[in-house]
Design an enzyme around this catalytic site. Structure first.
Site, PDB file in Angstrom:
ATOM      1  N   LYS A  22       0.862  -1.175  -0.152  1.00 54.66           N
ATOM      2  CA  LYS A  22      -0.053   0.313   0.095  1.00 54.66           C
ATOM      3  C   LYS A  22       0.894   1.304  -0.045  1.00 54.66           C
ATOM      4  CE  LYS A  22      -3.765  -0.062   2.439  1.00 54.66           C
ATOM      5  NZ  LYS A  22      -4.413  -0.489   3.670  1.00 54.66           N
ATOM      6  N   ARG A  91      -3.244   2.908   8.690  1.00 54.85           N
ATOM      7  CA  ARG A  91      -3.770   1.544   7.954  1.00 54.85           C
ATOM      8  C   ARG A  91      -2.453   0.833   8.016  1.00 54.85           C
ATOM      9  NH1 ARG A  91      -8.554   2.479   4.487  1.00 54.85           N
ATOM     10  NH2 ARG A  91      -9.019   4.811   4.435  1.00 54.85           N
ATOM     11  N   GLY A 100      -8.141  -7.412   5.177  1.00 51.55           N
ATOM     12  CA  GLY A 100      -8.937  -7.633   6.193  1.00 51.55           C
ATOM     13  C   GLY A 100      -8.267  -8.227   7.470  1.00 51.55           C
ATOM     14  N   MET A 102      -5.430  -7.540   9.069  1.00 50.65           N
ATOM     15  CA  MET A 102      -4.807  -6.544  10.079  1.00 50.65           C
ATOM     16  C   MET A 102      -5.679  -5.446  10.371  1.00 50.65           C
ATOM     17  SD  MET A 102      -0.826  -6.806   9.474  1.00 50.65           S
ATOM     18  CE  MET A 102      -1.261  -6.794   7.614  1.00 50.65           C
ATOM     19  N   ARG A 335      -3.360  -1.281  -6.727  1.00 49.62           N
ATOM     20  CA  ARG A 335      -2.247  -2.402  -6.706  1.00 49.62           C
ATOM     21  C   ARG A 335      -2.434  -3.077  -8.032  1.00 49.62           C
ATOM     22  NH1 ARG A 335      -5.166  -5.415  -1.932  1.00 49.62           N
ATOM     23  NH2 ARG A 335      -7.120  -5.516  -3.272  1.00 49.62           N
ATOM     24  N   HIS A 451      -2.807 -44.973  -4.800  1.00 47.70           N
ATOM     25  CA  HIS A 451      -3.212 -45.660  -6.356  1.00 47.70           C
ATOM     26  C   HIS A 451      -4.184 -44.889  -7.185  1.00 47.70           C
ATOM     27  CE1 HIS A 451      -5.116 -48.564  -8.971  1.00 47.70           C
ATOM     28  NE2 HIS A 451      -3.862 -48.989  -9.277  1.00 47.70           N
ATOM     29  N   SER A 778      17.226 -40.620 -14.193  1.00 50.08           N
ATOM     30  CA  SER A 778      15.972 -40.084 -14.023  1.00 50.08           C
ATOM     31  C   SER A 778      15.654 -39.992 -12.724  1.00 50.08           C
ATOM     32  CB  SER A 778      14.902 -40.950 -15.074  1.00 50.08           C
ATOM     33  OG  SER A 778      13.610 -40.104 -15.009  1.00 50.08           O
ATOM     34  N   CYS A 846      11.021 -38.003 -13.462  1.00 50.82           N
ATOM     35  CA  CYS A 846       9.773 -38.575 -13.897  1.00 50.82           C
ATOM     36  C   CYS A 846       8.882 -38.665 -12.692  1.00 50.82           C
ATOM     37  CB  CYS A 846      10.058 -40.008 -14.685  1.00 50.82           C
ATOM     38  SG  CYS A 846      10.624 -41.196 -13.930  1.00 50.82           S
ATOM     39  N   TYR A 866      15.204 -32.719 -18.877  1.00 52.70           N
ATOM     40  CA  TYR A 866      13.831 -32.663 -18.995  1.00 52.70           C
ATOM     41  C   TYR A 866      13.143 -33.093 -17.794  1.00 52.70           C
ATOM     42  CZ  TYR A 866      14.294 -37.687 -18.986  1.00 52.70           C
ATOM     43  OH  TYR A 866      14.429 -39.001 -18.714  1.00 52.70           O
TER      44      TYR A 866
HETATM   45  C1  PEP Z   1       8.942 -42.375  -8.660  1.00 54.54           C
HETATM   46  O1  PEP Z   1       9.168 -43.086  -7.732  1.00 54.54           O
HETATM   47  O2  PEP Z   1       8.850 -41.017  -8.652  1.00 54.54           O
HETATM   48  C2  PEP Z   1       8.647 -42.993  -9.817  1.00 54.54           C
HETATM   49  C3  PEP Z   1       8.354 -42.194 -11.066  1.00 54.54           C
HETATM   50  O3  PEP Z   1       8.060 -44.209  -9.792  1.00 54.54           O
HETATM   51  P1  PEP Z   1       6.957 -44.804  -9.266  1.00 54.54           P
HETATM   52  O4  PEP Z   1       5.929 -43.884  -9.103  1.00 54.54           O
HETATM   53  O5  PEP Z   1       6.339 -45.701 -10.328  1.00 54.54           O
HETATM   54  O6  PEP Z   1       7.562 -45.719  -7.961  1.00 54.54           O
END
Ligand code: PEP
Ligand code: MG
Length: 899
Positions: A22, A91, A100, A102, A335, A451, A778, A846, A866
């Site tokens: 502010k 303020r 809101g 403070m 703002r 899962h 990975s 991954c 990646y």
């Molecule tokens: C992981 O463990 O991050 C992975 C990609 O393998 P999963 O989730 O299949 O165990």
């Protein structure tokens, strides 16, 4: 010496750390020459010093007096002077907006004398006494700590005594009585009198605002919004202007564009004869700004011009609070305004068109979270039904269907064209057909990496999991809500995977044009064009590649349409479900070599066909295929159920089914207390004969088939759960042996890079050694998080993560957003040591984090090549990878939220 006070003329918008949002923006508007009531800001430094020591920091009082004197000079009036008083507002204003949360005190400077002066100069006794009444009330509760309800009760009593419906009908005399009552109330309650000295009022109000930084509301808000606790708030002291001086006065809120859609043009609400607080409180109905244009065209035009100045200056949507005092427009706050995801994309594109910002800046104005929101159908918020339950928002989107309680029923009804929601306590691989058939999955147990959650996210199916307030009775085919409502099979429910809410009945859906564009390339209007531009810009600047986690040709094709540059994780275990499970079962039960080979030989052509389909869909792009990972008993029937069936047969004096007895023996043999830490990953490959060879042969033969068909297959073979280089060395020898065999047989040299997942702390800590045998890494950050924290991912989230989040142990679940300090440190070590041992080593991630915006930024910073995520998150990852690239170019040292 530290300086604690800055006049509005002395500040700038980039001083928000010190002056709060502010204060910094008021200073900026002052510098732009906009009509801002004069004032000054006491810094966050002063607040932090005060909160640390409990004392007003040395020199602060003198500085405040000096700036107040300057303010008085410019106004030609003195604070609280009896004949013509200057009044000020006090303020709060922190670095990040905490609406809101403070305290605020208005009309500082009024007392029994100056109220008379105010009455004279304003020409309204009622106005003067109402202002005084507001001051005593706000001061009493905020500064002196009297319960605000006591004032409301006193007001209620007076209204009843005078038989008036609301405070607008209380006259000056009534309000004067109320002031006396309020003052007495303060004295009785606190033993201290309301201070009549204007400078004392100011001093105490400033300190009270400082203190309100640590109020319960404010702390809770900060925790939820991930705002650090140690920033402190600034305090602005500003000359009061009044919107409640009659019909030619008023207050309002304006946006320089529509914050819901992004459409250009001034947008907002106005309330005549009212203070700003009245607009926000919603006591009376506001009118649109078009009405102000009619009521007071001059002020409206000024407001529009000022809004234009601000938008061109900030080069963004601004929101504005303003007051008109007897025909004079005052700008009270501005703002960069909050907006919906849709508006964020639309405005960014529009500002580029107008030449106000560059395409790169436009990319910094949008977010992956926003894009994700735009990719899913939404419920029409105007038509939500009764809430049945609340769970974890595990896979976003909105879906409607009939509740069903097992996979078979889901498949049966879906085949007949009915939309269904699969409701389970938790899901297992057995439920997969039902999950595929269902519009949404709802479970009463399990966290966001259970899962149900992982599989649903992978498929883009809506999922709410861990809705613990419902009781699922699969046998009775119903669930019960916390208030006892029974929801029977076939009852239509609506599931919101973005919020975790479950509603009764069919809530109407609004389809996503952005999703249609990503799927088909169809450009259907401004929003889609804006999204397409942002993605194109992200692709142009990002360094990180984006791959997808996909196990079927269909997912691979979708991922490719969404812009994936390959597959970073093809989980082969999903290929052994359904009918093929029996073949795995045969392999596990095999009494001798011949039986095992027969089972594996039957699996080989099926696996080969899987890989041919996927390599075809991703032709010319890398496809990282992971060898089998989960413990084998996941492919066998449930132990308890088997044991019950065998025991029941025995109890009936019958001979148990021989196959079932054999299965039970195998299941018992393979039973593990902690299967996630048991016989899985590379360990399987080393001890189950023939399994790796079969999978590698299927991959190699698929490569041969695709090459012969004129394709460019680029398969990579990935070994899971490696903890020691020796494991990888042994497995790799087997892989190379089979590749050489297929090369010989086919006459085509088959070359597949062999790499490893890094998903155990030991793998990260010995990455230099492992890199000797790995052609790529990975990071499996799901397992790496699980094993670093010692959290069982299927158990902990629903069990106690909400308590951990409340207690501030972490700001976000480490299964969603990478834990930079712990897991992230292991990632850094592995990257550094892996690349030191093997320069140019390709490294990706991954785990689920690969599609999480904050984590993508981290992976960019540590230099991964990646990220790989579920197909539906590929566009989000592309966008965030682009934003991350810009971030490292421009990042400074200003305070940030701890996301
Ligand atoms: C992981 O463990 O991050 C992975 C990609 O393998 P999963 O989730 O299949 O165990
Ligand atoms: Mg894993």
């Amino acid at each position: 010496m530290v300086r604690y006070v800055y006049d509005f003329h002395e500040g700038r918008r980039d001083m928000a750390d010190l002056l709060g949002g502010k204060g910094a923006n008021l200073a900026e508007m002052t510098r732009l020459g906009l009509p801002v009531p004069p004032g000054f800001t006491v810094t966050t430094d002063a607040c932090r010093a005060f909160l640390a020591s409990g004392e007003e920091p040395e020199g602060m009082a003198a500085e405040v007096s000096r700036h107040l004197a300057a303010l008085e000079d410019s106004a030609g009036r003195r604070l609280g002077r009896p004949d013509d008083p200057l009044l000020v507002s006090v303020r709060s204003g922190a670095r990040f907006s905490m609406p809101g949360m403070m305290e605020t005190v208005l009309d500082i400077g009024l007392n029994d004398d100056s109220v008379l002066g105010l009455a004279k100069v304003s020409g309204s006794d009622r106005f003067a006494w109402d202002s005084y009444r507001r001051l005593v009330q706000m001061f009493g509760s905020t500064v002196m700590g009297v319960d605000a309800a006591r004032f409301d009760e006193a007001m209620g009593r007076l209204k009843a005594a005078r038989d008036t419906p609301d405070d607008l009908h209380l006259d000056a005399n009534g309000l004067a009585v109320l002031v006396e009552t309020y003052k007495q109330l303060i004295l009785d309650d606190t033993g201290r009198a309301f201070p009549t000295s204007p400078s004392e009022q100011l001093r105490l109000a400033v300190l009270a605002v400082f203190r309100s930084w640590n109020g319960e509301r404010a702390r809770l808000y900060r925790r939820r919004e991930h705002i650090p606790d140690d920033l402190g708030t600034a305090v602005t002291v500003q000359r009061m202007v009044y919107g409640n001086l009659g019909a030619d006065s008023g207050s309002g809120v304006a946006f320089t564009r529509d914050p819901a859609t992004g459409r250009p043009g001034l947008y907002g609400d106005y309330l005549a004869d009212a203070q700003g607080e009245d607009v926000v409180a919603g006591i009376r109905n506001t009118v649109p700004l078009s009405e102000l244009a009619r009521l007071d065209p001059v002020s409206y035009r000024r407001l529009r011009d000022n809004a234009g100045v601000l938008e061109r200056h900030y080069r963004d949507l601004c929101d504005i609070e303003f007051t008109i005092e007897r025909g004079t427009l005052w700008m009270l706050q501005t703002r960069v305004g909050k907006r919906t995801a849709e508006a964020a994309f639309a405005i960014a594109a529009e500002l580029v068109e107008e030449g106000q910002i560059t395409p790169e800046e436009a990319l910094t104005r949008v977010s992956g979270d926003g894009l994700a929101r735009l990719m899913f159908p939404r419920f029409d918020t105007g038509a939500l039904g009764r809430t049945l339950a609340h769970g974890l928002p595990a896979s976003p989107g909105a879906a409607v269907g009939a509740a069903v309680f097992d996979s078979a029923e889901a498949v049966r009804r879906a085949a007949a064209g009915e939309k269904v929601v699969l409701v389970r306590q938790e899901t297992t691989p057995d439920d997969l057909p039902g999950m595929v058939a269902a519009e949404a999955v709802l479970t009463s147990r399990g966290g966001k990496t259970s899962h149900a959650a992982v599989v649903a996210r992978g498929m883009g199916t809506v999922c709410v999991c861990g809705a613990e307030e419902i009781t699922v009775d699969t046998a009775a085919r119903h669930f019960t809500t916390h208030d006892g409502t029974l929801v029977e099979e076939g009852t239509v429910i609506s599931v919101d995977g973005s919020t975790g809410a479950v509603y009764a009945g069919a809530v109407p859906l609004v389809a996503s044009a952005v999703m249609r564009y990503l799927e088909t390339g169809e450009q259907s209007g401004g929003l889609v064009t804006a999204v397409a531009r942002a993605l194109a810009q992200a692709d142009a600047v990002r360094r990180l590649e984006v791959r997808a986690n996909a196990d079927t040709p269909e997912d691979a094709r979708r991922a490719r349409r969404f812009g994936a540059q390959g597959i970073g994780l093809c989980r082969t275990e999903h290929m052994f479900l359904g009918e093929r499970r029996e073949l795995i079962e045969e392999m596990i039960l095999a009494g001798d070599e011949t039986e095992r080979e027969r089972a594996l030989a039957a699996l080989l052509p099926l696996q080969r066909q899987d890989f041919i389909g996927i390599l075809d869909a991703m032709d010319g792009l890398p496809v990282t295929i992971r060898l089998l990972d989960p413990p084998l008993h996941e492919f066998l029937p449930d132990r308890t159920r088997l044991a019950v069936r065998v025991a029941a047969a025995e109890a009936r004096g019958e001979q148990p089914d021989a196959h079932e007895a054999e299965l039970l023996a195998a299941v018992n043999r393979m039973h593990e207390e902690n299967p996630m830490l048991g016989l899985r990953g590379v360990r399987l490959g080393l001890v189950v004969p023939g399994l790796v060879a079969m999978q590698v042969r299927a991959i190699a033969e698929a490569v041969v088939a695709r090459t012969r068909a004129g394709g460019s297959p680029m398969a990579e073979i990935m070994v899971p759960l490696v903890g020691a280089v020796e494991e990888l060395r042994i497995e790799r020898e087997e892989v190379e042996r089979v590749l050489a065999e297929v090369s010989r047989e086919s006459g085509l040299p088959v070359r597949c890079p062999v790499g490893t997942m890094i998903e155990l702390p030991r793998a990260a800590l010995t990455a230099g050694r492992i890199a000797e045998e790995a052609e790529f890494f990975s990071f499996g950050t799901n397992d790496l998080t699980q094993t670093t924290w010692g959290f069982s991912r299927d158990d902990v989230e629903a069990a106690f993560f909400s308590a951990y989040l409340d207690k501030g142990v972490f700001a976000a679940s480490p299964f969603e957003t990478i834990d930079r300090d712990g897991v992230g440190r292991l990632v850094r070590i592995a990257v550094d040591e892996g690349r030191a041992a093997r320069p140019g080593l390709t490294i990706g991630v991954c785990g689920e984090h690969g599609g999480n915006p904050a984590s993508v930024h981290f992976f960019h910073t540590v230099g991964l090549d990646y990220v790989s995520c579920s197909p539906f998150r590929v566009p989000v990852a592309r966008l965030e990878a682009g934003r991350a690239a810009l971030d490292t170019q421009t990042s400074g040292t200003r305070s940030t939220r701890v996301r």
